[in-house]
Design a protein around this motif. Structure first.
Motif, PDB file in Angstrom:
ATOM      1  N   LYS A   1     -14.248 -31.232  -4.143  1.00 20.28           N
ATOM      2  CA  LYS A   1     -13.074 -30.858  -3.364  1.00 20.28           C
ATOM      3  C   LYS A   1     -12.330 -32.062  -2.787  1.00 20.28           C
ATOM      4  N   LEU A   2     -12.900 -33.246  -2.926  1.00 20.33           N
ATOM      5  CA  LEU A   2     -12.229 -34.435  -2.393  1.00 20.33           C
ATOM      6  C   LEU A   2     -11.052 -34.865  -3.252  1.00 20.33           C
ATOM      7  N   LEU A   3     -10.949 -34.322  -4.495  1.00 16.73           N
ATOM      8  CA  LEU A   3      -9.804 -34.590  -5.378  1.00 16.73           C
ATOM      9  C   LEU A   3      -9.600 -36.074  -5.625  1.00 16.73           C
ATOM     10  N   GLY A   4     -10.695 -36.809  -5.686  1.00 14.80           N
ATOM     11  CA  GLY A   4     -10.614 -38.227  -6.010  1.00 14.80           C
ATOM     12  C   GLY A   4     -10.310 -39.134  -4.842  1.00 14.80           C
ATOM     13  N   ILE A   5      -9.970 -38.606  -3.689  1.00 14.24           N
ATOM     14  CA  ILE A   5      -9.653 -39.426  -2.517  1.00 14.24           C
ATOM     15  C   ILE A   5     -10.902 -39.499  -1.658  1.00 14.24           C
ATOM     16  N   THR A   6     -11.566 -40.640  -1.697  1.00 11.55           N
ATOM     17  CA  THR A   6     -12.888 -40.748  -1.078  1.00 11.55           C
ATOM     18  C   THR A   6     -12.989 -41.870  -0.063  1.00 11.55           C
ATOM     19  N   ASP A   7     -11.860 -42.390   0.436  1.00 13.50           N
ATOM     20  CA  ASP A   7     -11.930 -43.410   1.474  1.00 13.50           C
ATOM     21  C   ASP A   7     -10.740 -43.227   2.418  1.00 13.50           C
ATOM     22  N   GLN A   8     -10.861 -43.813   3.590  1.00 12.05           N
ATOM     23  CA  GLN A   8      -9.878 -43.611   4.642  1.00 12.05           C
ATOM     24  C   GLN A   8      -8.513 -44.200   4.283  1.00 12.05           C
ATOM     25  N   GLY A   9      -8.507 -45.394   3.688  1.00 14.00           N
ATOM     26  CA  GLY A   9      -7.238 -46.023   3.354  1.00 14.00           C
ATOM     27  C   GLY A   9      -6.434 -45.229   2.353  1.00 14.00           C
ATOM     28  N   THR A  10      -7.112 -44.701   1.328  1.00 19.76           N
ATOM     29  CA  THR A  10      -6.406 -43.904   0.328  1.00 19.76           C
ATOM     30  C   THR A  10      -5.845 -42.625   0.934  1.00 19.76           C
ATOM     31  N   MET A  11      -6.605 -42.004   1.815  1.00 22.90           N
ATOM     32  CA  MET A  11      -6.120 -40.776   2.448  1.00 22.90           C
ATOM     33  C   MET A  11      -4.931 -41.070   3.345  1.00 22.90           C
ATOM     34  N   ASN A  12      -4.978 -42.184   4.069  1.00 20.66           N
ATOM     35  CA  ASN A  12      -3.835 -42.548   4.910  1.00 20.66           C
ATOM     36  C   ASN A  12      -2.584 -42.785   4.074  1.00 20.66           C
ATOM     37  N   MET A  13      -2.746 -43.416   2.925  1.00 17.65           N
ATOM     38  CA  MET A  13      -1.605 -43.642   2.040  1.00 17.65           C
ATOM     39  C   MET A  13      -1.069 -42.334   1.483  1.00 17.65           C
ATOM     40  N   ALA A  14      -1.940 -41.395   1.177  1.00 10.92           N
ATOM     41  CA  ALA A  14      -1.488 -40.095   0.679  1.00 10.92           C
ATOM     42  C   ALA A  14      -0.707 -39.340   1.753  1.00 10.92           C
TER      43      ALA A  14
ATOM     44  N   PRO B   1      -9.542 -49.917 -10.648  1.00  7.51           N
ATOM     45  CA  PRO B   1      -8.527 -49.936 -11.694  1.00  7.51           C
ATOM     46  C   PRO B   1      -8.987 -49.348 -13.011  1.00  7.51           C
ATOM     47  N   SER B   2     -10.257 -49.075 -13.157  1.00  9.23           N
ATOM     48  CA  SER B   2     -10.733 -48.519 -14.419  1.00  9.23           C
ATOM     49  C   SER B   2     -10.419 -47.050 -14.559  1.00  9.23           C
ATOM     50  N   ALA B   3      -9.984 -46.351 -13.480  1.00  9.76           N
ATOM     51  CA  ALA B   3      -9.714 -44.910 -13.558  1.00  9.76           C
ATOM     52  C   ALA B   3      -8.411 -44.569 -12.883  1.00  9.76           C
ATOM     53  N   PRO B   4      -7.268 -45.118 -13.363  1.00 12.13           N
ATOM     54  CA  PRO B   4      -6.001 -44.803 -12.695  1.00 12.13           C
ATOM     55  C   PRO B   4      -5.529 -43.398 -12.977  1.00 12.13           C
ATOM     56  N   ARG B   5      -5.804 -42.877 -14.166  1.00 12.16           N
ATOM     57  CA  ARG B   5      -5.300 -41.542 -14.495  1.00 12.16           C
ATOM     58  C   ARG B   5      -5.973 -40.463 -13.654  1.00 12.16           C
ATOM     59  N   LYS B   6      -7.230 -40.631 -13.387  1.00 15.10           N
ATOM     60  CA  LYS B   6      -7.948 -39.653 -12.582  1.00 15.10           C
ATOM     61  C   LYS B   6      -7.390 -39.595 -11.174  1.00 15.10           C
ATOM     62  N   GLU B   7      -7.085 -40.760 -10.588  1.00 16.02           N
ATOM     63  CA  GLU B   7      -6.542 -40.771  -9.241  1.00 16.02           C
ATOM     64  C   GLU B   7      -5.137 -40.189  -9.216  1.00 16.02           C
ATOM     65  N   THR B   8      -4.349 -40.448 -10.271  1.00 11.40           N
ATOM     66  CA  THR B   8      -3.007 -39.888 -10.337  1.00 11.40           C
ATOM     67  C   THR B   8      -3.056 -38.373 -10.375  1.00 11.40           C
ATOM     68  N   ALA B   9      -3.914 -37.827 -11.204  1.00 10.96           N
ATOM     69  CA  ALA B   9      -4.050 -36.373 -11.263  1.00 10.96           C
ATOM     70  C   ALA B   9      -4.562 -35.820  -9.948  1.00 10.96           C
ATOM     71  N   ALA B  10      -5.459 -36.543  -9.286  1.00 16.32           N
ATOM     72  CA  ALA B  10      -5.977 -36.062  -7.997  1.00 16.32           C
ATOM     73  C   ALA B  10      -4.879 -36.019  -6.960  1.00 16.32           C
ATOM     74  N   TYR B  11      -4.018 -37.029  -6.952  1.00 19.31           N
ATOM     75  CA  TYR B  11      -2.944 -37.044  -5.948  1.00 19.31           C
ATOM     76  C   TYR B  11      -1.972 -35.887  -6.158  1.00 19.31           C
ATOM     77  N   TYR B  12      -1.578 -35.682  -7.412  1.00 23.79           N
ATOM     78  CA  TYR B  12      -0.610 -34.604  -7.666  1.00 23.79           C
ATOM     79  C   TYR B  12      -1.224 -33.229  -7.424  1.00 23.79           C
ATOM     80  N   SER B  13      -2.529 -33.098  -7.642  1.00 26.85           N
ATOM     81  CA  SER B  13      -3.151 -31.822  -7.312  1.00 26.85           C
ATOM     82  C   SER B  13      -3.249 -31.621  -5.827  1.00 26.85           C
ATOM     83  N   LEU B  14      -3.287 -32.712  -5.030  1.00 24.62           N
ATOM     84  CA  LEU B  14      -3.331 -32.573  -3.569  1.00 24.62           C
ATOM     85  C   LEU B  14      -1.997 -32.165  -3.001  1.00 24.62           C
ATOM     86  N   VAL B  15      -0.902 -32.831  -3.438  1.00 27.01           N
ATOM     87  CA  VAL B  15       0.412 -32.564  -2.878  1.00 27.01           C
ATOM     88  C   VAL B  15       1.099 -31.421  -3.580  1.00 27.01           C
TER      89      VAL B  15
END
Length: 338
Positions: free
Chosen positions: A277-290, A324-338
Motif C-alpha cells: 500500500k506504500l505505492l513505492g514511496i517509502t521515505d520521508q523526503g519522497t513523500m514530502n516531494m509528492a 535510479p535502477s527503478a524509475p518506471r516503478k516510482e513513476t507508476a507509483a506516483y501516478y497511482s497515488l495522485v
C-alpha cells in the motif's frame, strides 16, 4: 468508535443537506438569542444611536462569519484560489459558484436576525428616538427648550421608567411612530430578501444552464477529489507507520537474538500487504516531494495523459525519487497515488 465513524461518513456523504440543516439551526438560534437577549437602551443622546445600530448590525455580521466558519468548503475554496496554476488551470466560474453557494447559506441566519429585530422595533426606537419630529407629533404650546435639553428628553423615550417629557411629546406616541417605521422597514426587507432568493434560485439556471451545470459539476469534483486524496494519504500514512513499527521490532528482535543466540521470529504476514500500500514511496523526503507536487502542479483532468516524463514531472529539483535502477516503478507509483 464505529458508530461515530459511520455518523461522520454519513455527514460527509450528505454534506450539502447537513450544511442546510446547520444554517437552519443557526437561523432558529438567532431568533432564540434575540428573545433571550436583555435589550437595555442607555437612554443617553451620545450612546443611543451606537447601541441601537450595534445590536442591529453587529450580530448579523458575526452570524455571517460563523456561517462561513462552519462550512467545510471555505478551506477548499481558499486552497483552490491560492494554489499555483501548475499543470491544471483554475476556472474562475467554479470559484464564484463555490463562493456564492457558501454565501447563500451563510446569509440565512443574518437575514433572520435583521428581520426579527426590525419587526420588533426596539433597536430603531433606541437608535432614532432623538429624531422624532416634534413639529408634527409634539406639543406645540410647550415652551421652547434648549436643543441639548430636548435631545436629553427625547433620548429617554425607550426608558419609560425615567422618561419625564410627557408635556413635550407623549411617550406612547413616539414609541408607536418609531415602531411603525421599523416594522415597515422589516417587512420591506423580508420582501426584498424573498424576491432576491427567488430570482437567484429560480432564474439563474435558466439563463446560463450549461455554465451553471459545469460550475456545479467541477465544484463537486474538487470536493470529492480532496476527500479521496485525504483518504489515500491517511491509508498511506497508516501503512507507512505500520511497516516502520514492524521493522523497528524486527530489528530489536534480531539484536536480542544475536545476543542470546536465538533465531529471529518470522515477519508477520500482513507486513507485505502494508508494504504494497506504500505505492513505492517509502521515505520521508519522497513523500514530502509528492505532497508538494500535489499542491503545485496537480495532474491534468484527462484520463489518458501522454507518456510520463522520466523525472515524473515534479522531480525538477534535481533529486531522484528512489534508486535510479527503478524509475518506471516510482513513476507508476506516483501516478497511482495522485
Amino acid at each position: 468508535m464505529d458508530k461515530f465513524r459511520m455518523i461522520f461518513q454519513f455527514f460527509q456523504s450528505n454534506q450539502e443537506s447537513f450544511m442546510n440543516g446547520i444554517c437552519g439551526i443557526m437561523a432558529l438560534a438567532s431568533t432564540q438569542m434575540y428573545s433571550a437577549f436583555d435589550f437595555n437602551c442607555p437612554c443617553l443622546p451620545q450612546y443611543n444611536l451606537a447601541y441601537g445600530l450595534g445590536i442591529l448590525l453587529v450580530p448579523p455580521f458575526i452570524l455571517f462569519l460563523l456561517g462561513f466558519v462552519l462550512n467545510n468548503n471555505i478551506s477548499m475554496l481558499a486552497e483552490e484560489w491560492r494554489r499555483p496554476r501548475g499543470r491544471r488551470g483554475k476556472d474562475a466560474a467554479v470559484l464564484r459558484y463555490m463562493c456564492c453557494s457558501m454565501a447563500q447559506r451563510a446569509m440565512i441566519a443574518p437575514v433572520v436576525w435583521l428581520s426579527v429585530t426590525l419587526l420588533d422595533g426596539k433597536c430603531i426606537t433606541c437608535a432614532f428616538c432623538t429624531s422624532v419630529p416634534l413639529e408634527s407629533l409634539g406639543n406645540a404650546s410647550h415652551p421652547h427648550l434648549p436643543q441639548g435639553e430636548v435631545q436629553r428628553v427625547l433620548a429617554r423615550i425607550p426608558c419609560k421608567e425615567i422618561y419625564n417629557g410627557q408635556q413635550l411629546i407623549a411617550n406612547e406616541v413616539a414609541v408607536r411612530y418609531l415602531r411603525c417605521i421599523s416594522q415597515a422597514l422589516g417587512w420591506c426587507f423580508v420582501l426584498l430578501m424573498t424576491t432576491l432568493a427567488f430570482l437567484v434560485r429560480s432564474l439563474r439556471p435558466c439563463f446560463s444552464q450549461a455554465a451553471f451545470l459545469k460550475s456545479r459539476y467541477w465544484s463537486h469534483y474538487i470536493d470529492i477529489e480532496r476527500k479521496l486524496f485525504d483518504e489515500t494519504c491517511a491509508e498511506h500514512a497508516r501503512s507507512f507507520a505500520k511497516v516502520c513499527i514492524q521493522q523497528f521490532f524486527e530489528g530489536m528482535s534480531t539484536d536480542l537474538a544475536a545476543a542470546r543466540c536465538h533465531l529471529p521470529r518470522k515477519a508477520p504476514a500482513d507486513a507485505g500487504e502494508a508494504a504494497e500500500k506504500l505505492l513505492g514511496i517509502t521515505d520521508q523526503g519522497t513523500m514530502n516531494m509528492a505532497l508538494k507536487s500535489w499542491h503545485r502542479c496537480k495532474p491534468p483532468l484527462h484520463l489518458h495523459p501522454p507518456a510520463p516524463p522520466t523525472g515524473n514531472g515534479w522531480a525538477g529539483e534535481g533529486q531522484p525519487l528512489t534508486h535510479p535502477s527503478a524509475p518506471r516503478k516510482e513513476t507508476a507509483a506516483y501516478y497511482s497515488l495522485v
